[in-house]
Design an enzyme around this catalytic site. Structure first.
Site, short mmCIF file in Angstrom:
data_model
loop_
_atom_site.label_atom_id
_atom_site.label_comp_id
_atom_site.label_asym_id
_atom_site.label_seq_id
_atom_site.Cartn_x
_atom_site.Cartn_y
_atom_site.Cartn_z
N LYS A 77 -8.17 13.96 4.57
CA LYS A 77 -7.44 12.78 4.46
C LYS A 77 -6.42 13.03 5.34
CE LYS A 77 -6.67 13.74 -0.05
NZ LYS A 77 -6.63 12.53 -0.78
N ARG A 78 -5.44 12.15 5.83
CA ARG A 78 -4.30 12.37 6.70
C ARG A 78 -3.66 13.33 6.26
NH1 ARG A 78 -3.69 8.49 11.28
NH2 ARG A 78 -1.73 9.88 11.63
N HIS A 86 0.93 -1.11 0.07
CA HIS A 86 0.11 -0.02 -0.04
C HIS A 86 0.96 1.21 0.01
CE1 HIS A 86 -3.83 -1.95 0.78
NE2 HIS A 86 -3.17 -2.70 1.75
N THR A 138 -8.54 6.47 -2.12
CA THR A 138 -10.14 5.69 -2.09
C THR A 138 -11.23 6.95 -1.93
OG1 THR A 138 -9.73 5.13 0.13
CG2 THR A 138 -9.43 3.22 -1.70
N LYS A 187 0.75 14.47 0.28
CA LYS A 187 -0.67 14.69 -0.05
C LYS A 187 -0.95 16.51 -0.42
CE LYS A 187 -2.52 10.92 2.69
NZ LYS A 187 -3.16 9.82 1.81
N LYS A 208 -14.83 7.87 -3.91
CA LYS A 208 -16.19 8.26 -3.04
C LYS A 208 -16.62 9.55 -3.43
CE LYS A 208 -14.10 5.73 0.73
NZ LYS A 208 -13.21 5.80 1.94
C1 26V Z 1 1.96 2.40 7.67
C2 26V Z 1 2.83 2.38 8.87
C3 26V Z 1 4.14 2.34 8.84
C4 26V Z 1 4.92 1.94 9.97
C5 26V Z 1 4.21 2.16 11.31
C6 26V Z 1 2.67 1.95 11.08
C7 26V Z 1 1.89 2.12 10.04
C8 26V Z 1 0.65 2.16 9.87
C9 26V Z 1 0.01 2.49 8.76
C10 26V Z 1 0.53 2.51 7.61
C11 26V Z 1 -0.12 2.49 6.52
C12 26V Z 1 0.48 3.35 5.46
C13 26V Z 1 -0.11 2.44 4.03
C14 26V Z 1 -1.60 3.43 3.47
O1 26V Z 1 -2.36 3.47 4.55
N1 26V Z 1 -1.67 3.14 2.53
C15 26V Z 1 -2.79 3.82 1.76
O2 26V Z 1 -3.54 2.61 1.30
C16 26V Z 1 -4.66 2.90 0.43
C17 26V Z 1 -5.51 1.72 0.43
O3 26V Z 1 -4.70 0.90 -0.52
C18 26V Z 1 -4.25 3.86 -0.48
O4 26V Z 1 -5.66 4.12 -1.00
C19 26V Z 1 -3.57 4.86 -0.45
O5 26V Z 1 -3.33 5.60 -1.46
C20 26V Z 1 -2.36 4.66 0.77
O6 26V Z 1 -1.77 5.71 1.12
#
Ligand code: 26V
Length: 791
Positions: free
Chosen positions: A521-522, A343, A629, A527, A633
């Protein structure tokens, strides 16, 4: 329904109708609705057993589910019944809905995707379990103090969670630490620490109540509630210490999705829910199978990012140490069950664990990782390493232990092949595939936008809800004046409702006829909320310079949280609030420009904002947003996108038509090229008088008159490195915004473009995405003849 609700009120809540609070009523309604799901749920389980179906196990550290009551009621087709019963009982349905806390068991896109997938799996009738953690505290609650983000713990479990069933009998020990023995060819792990994982099940019922799956979330408990020895010795604190330690594992969701900080507790969380899930699925498999070599025919395990990547070594460990299978056989067997979704390409978010840390907490797993590494090197000499510079790289581990690896949009998947996993892709050229993300139309149109939903359903029936591509039939309506008028009215109504809410919560009066321009969004530098804000200031300048021009009135809406330790993101939040303070109080642009930033953006707020939006901001630096995503929406709800060629924007634009999308900015290839030019940011600023002026205003303290140096860091960053190319894309973005202004002046034409968006978004249903996973990765099928329906 009325009697059922009253019964629940009396016998489950112990209240009579005269003394019941909103909470009591909500619980009574929720429990009543939950009762109605149980038959479908049981029958689905039985059918899956009878057919010996392959089951899908979706392992995800996050499930960002939000409120459930509306989803549950609409999927069971009980809306009229529940509303009617509550009206008869003198209760307000909407007030009850709004009483439910928003279950924020996720950070953002990744967690929300998992929740949409659960809805689609159930709607398609594919036997599946979602496995995750039942965090006691979800993502922190955000407020602003003098414009700055303040975090407070989230407390959704202070109240009983209406939808779950506690399963005290479904409990597994989870071990940590200790050492490993090798004796007579047999390996034994002697752990030093043990906790219990207890299951809590939430039924997930699909559209029209045809199939039910389970979301099983694990909660950590101590092995023994109380250390009696310590207690008897009079050491009362020590008596509860191990208990407290065990419970910390499922206490809180990590709020940092920007940088991998390698925290021990997070590794424990990852192993905790992964190991519990593997034990659970093995137990289920062994109930009616005895040959473990057939496991891949019955079990598909999907890893939602690398967070559960320890599933590879864990499954190998169980097969070898607990079931006596040869290592050489166990590794490919595990691989045939496992698949991994990537992701993110951001290097700082790619997980790695210090070898020493992983070895201390999971000594046997580190041994197995070394064997996996050796096997990979033997079979593919020169293969990229899992173990490098003293780290265990979870991306490489997940890739090597998966039979399929997928990206989440067409562009992202190509970049996965060309960048992070280029070398592994050369060795395994068929392993990486694409599955473009999707969203559930039940929550993201049917429930959040009743006005548009009814308009569509009146025009074509409700077949679209489970077959979203039917929306293409709406294209013919663009010449139907009555329909178009109703379409515009439904957007206007949503904007008026949002204006009311913003008036109440933020104390800012909005004009529902202004263009509602939304970025939610975050908060991340990539972004580029900052670019949006700079453009807002530039527009403000132009409005003040040319007060007689026929400006398109705008409302700029921001929403989103910053990771607590991400200082640049927090400065950007403060700057948005500081700029809002100045612009919103400027009589010169009154009625023309407003900025609002309601605090604590979450799923529930998204459900309010998206249906009321005209313009969707999807402006990330090309190559950085894996998919997005939210972008889907908005477009589904008839907002036009202003965006870069990034993530799924590329595919959205192809579907809705380039004439219905405001494109700007560098492409991913141009971004990579531009970064090679020394001083690209400074050059871009010097070439843009408009941008120069805005940066000058911010730098001299125009928006922080009592603390003029406040944003020197932000401005300095833009001049000196600007890694995400805000400066390079600024002019192109500003121009695209003016194209949007012009287009908005012709309301009929804007509505036609909006309709083309709604009508063209059917492909982005998560039902389509899940069919892709089922076909290309899982080889999973609905046991029902329902397969015909979903084929
Ligand atoms: C990353 C990390 C890094 C290590 C520590 C904890 C932690 C927790 C969550 C994440 C998530 C990062 C990845 C993420 O959310 N990606 C998003 O995924 C969506 C669904 O596929 C996508 O639409 C977004 O573009 C993407 O940023």
């Amino acid at each position: 329904m009325k009697d059922d609700i009253l019964n629940r009120l009396q016998f489950s809540l112990g209240k009579d109708a005269d003394h019941a609070s909103v909470y009591d009523w909500r619980m009574a309604v929720s429990l009543t609705v939950r009762d109605q799901m149980v038959d479908t749920w049981f029958n689905s389980t039985k059918e899956a057993y009878a057919a010996s179906s392959k089951r899908v196990y979706y392992l995800s550290m996050e499930f960002l589910i939000g409120r459930l009551i509306e989803d549950m009621i609409s999927n069971l087709q009980l809306e009229d019944t529940v509303r009617g019963a509550l009206t008869d009982l003198g209760q307000d349905f909407d007030e009850i809905v709004h009483d439910e806390p928003d279950a924020a068991l996720g950070n953002g896109g990744l967690g929300r995707l998992a929740a949409c997938f659960m809805d689609s799996l159930a709607t398609l009738g594919i036997p599946a379990f979602g496995y995750g953690i039942r965090y006691e505290h979800g993502l922190f609650e955000q407020s602003f103090a003098q414009g700055q983000q303040v975090e407070r713990p989230e407390t959704w479990l202070n109240q009983r969670h209406a939808w779950e069933f506690e399963r005290p009998e479904v409990q597994f020990p989870i071990c940590f630490g200790g050492h490993v023995d090798h004796h007579d060819g047999k390996t034994t792990w002697h752990p030093s620490e043990k906790v219990l994982a207890t299951a809590y099940d939430t039924p997930v019922i699909g559209w029209k109540n045809e199939w039910g799956n389970t979301l099983r979330l694990w909660s950590a408990e101590p092995v023994s509630q109380f250390d009696l020895d310590s207690f008897n010795r009079g050491d009362y604190l020590a008596a509860g210490r191990s208990e407290a330690l065990a419970r910390t594992i499922s206490r809180v969701l990590y709020p940092d999705d920007t940088t991998d900080s390698g925290k021990e507790l997070r590794l424990k969380q990852e192993y905790f829910f992964t190991a519990a899930s593997i034990q659970d699925l093995m137990r289920r498999y062994l109930q009616d199978h005895d040959d473990l070599r057939q496991l891949p025919e019955h079990v598909a395990i999907q890893l939602n990012d690398t967070h559960p990547a320890i599933a590879g070594p864990e499954l190998v460990r169980v097969l070898v140490d607990e079931h006596g299978i040869d290592m050489a056989e166990a590794i490919p067997l595990a691989r045939a069950c496992l698949a991994y979704t990537n992701h993110t390409l951001l290097p700082e978010a790619l997980e790695k664990w210090g070898e020493w840390l992983l070895g201390r907490i999971l000594p046997r797993h580190l041994e197995i990782i070394r064997i996996i590494e050796e096997t990979q090197q033997r079979e593919h000499p020169g293969s990229p390493r899992i173990l490098e510079h003293g780290d265990v790289r979870m991306g490489e581990l997940a890739f090597i232990m998966a039979h399929k690896v997928n990206g989440v949009s067409a562009l992202h998947t190509e970049l996965v092949k060309e960048t992070v996993f280029a070398d592994l892709h050369r060795i395994h050229p068929t392993r990486i595939i694409n599955q473009t993300n999707g969203i559930t139309p039940r929550r993201w149109l049917y429930n959040c936008n009743p006005g548009l939903r009814d308009l569509i359903t009146d025009a074509m029936g409700d077949g679209w809800v489970a077959d979203l591509e039917q929306l293409t039939a709406l294209k013919a309506k663009r010449d139907d004046a009555a329909f178009m008028q109703a379409f515009q009215a439904s957007k206007r109504d949503n904007k008026a409702a949002l204006s009311n809410w913003i008036g109440q919560t933020c104390g800012i009066a909005l004009d529902p006829d202004a263009m509602f321009d939304v970025q939610i969004k975050r908060i991340h530098e990539y972004k580029r909320q900052l670019m949006n804000l700079l453009e807002t200031v530039a527009l403000w300048n132009d409005m003040r310079d040319n007060p007689d021009h026929d400006w398109t009135p705008r409302v700029k809406i921001f929403g989103g949280k910053a990771a607590p330790g991400y200082y640049m993101a927090k400065d950007i939040i403060r700057l948005i609030n500081d700029v809002a303070e100045v612009i919103n109080n400027d009589p010169a642009t009154k009625g023309r420009l407003k900025i609002v930033y309601p605090p604590n953006y979450n799923v529930t707020m998204a459900e309010r904002l998206i249906p009321a939006s005209d313009l969707s901001e999807q402006i990330s630096t090309a190559g950085k947003e894996a998919s997005g995503t939210g972008n889907m929406k908005f477009a589904l709800n008839g907002a036009l996108t202003i965006g870069t060629l990034d993530g799924a924007n590329v595919e959205i634009r192809e579907h809705v038509g380039s004439e219905n999308f405001f494109l700007f900015g560098l492409t991913a290839a141009e971004v990579m090229e531009r970064r090679q030019h020394h001083g690209y940011a400074r050059a871009a600023i010097e070439a843009s008088p408009r941008l120069q002026r805005v940066l000058g205003q911010i730098a001299e303290g125009r928006f922080a008159p009592h603390d003029t140096g406040r944003y020197h860091g932000v401005v300095g960053m833009l001049y000196d490195h600007d890694y995400f190319l805000v400066t390079c894309d600024f002019d192109s973005y500003f121009d695209a915004q003016r194209r949007a202004d012009n287009a908005y002046q012709n309301a009929d034409n804007w509505a036609a473009m909006a309709l083309m968006n709604t009508a063209s978004m059917g492909w982005f249903s998560s039902d389509r995405t899940i069919k892709g996973y089922a076909r290309d990765i899982w080889n999973a099928h609905p046991p029902r003849a329902a397969m015909d329906r979903s084929a």
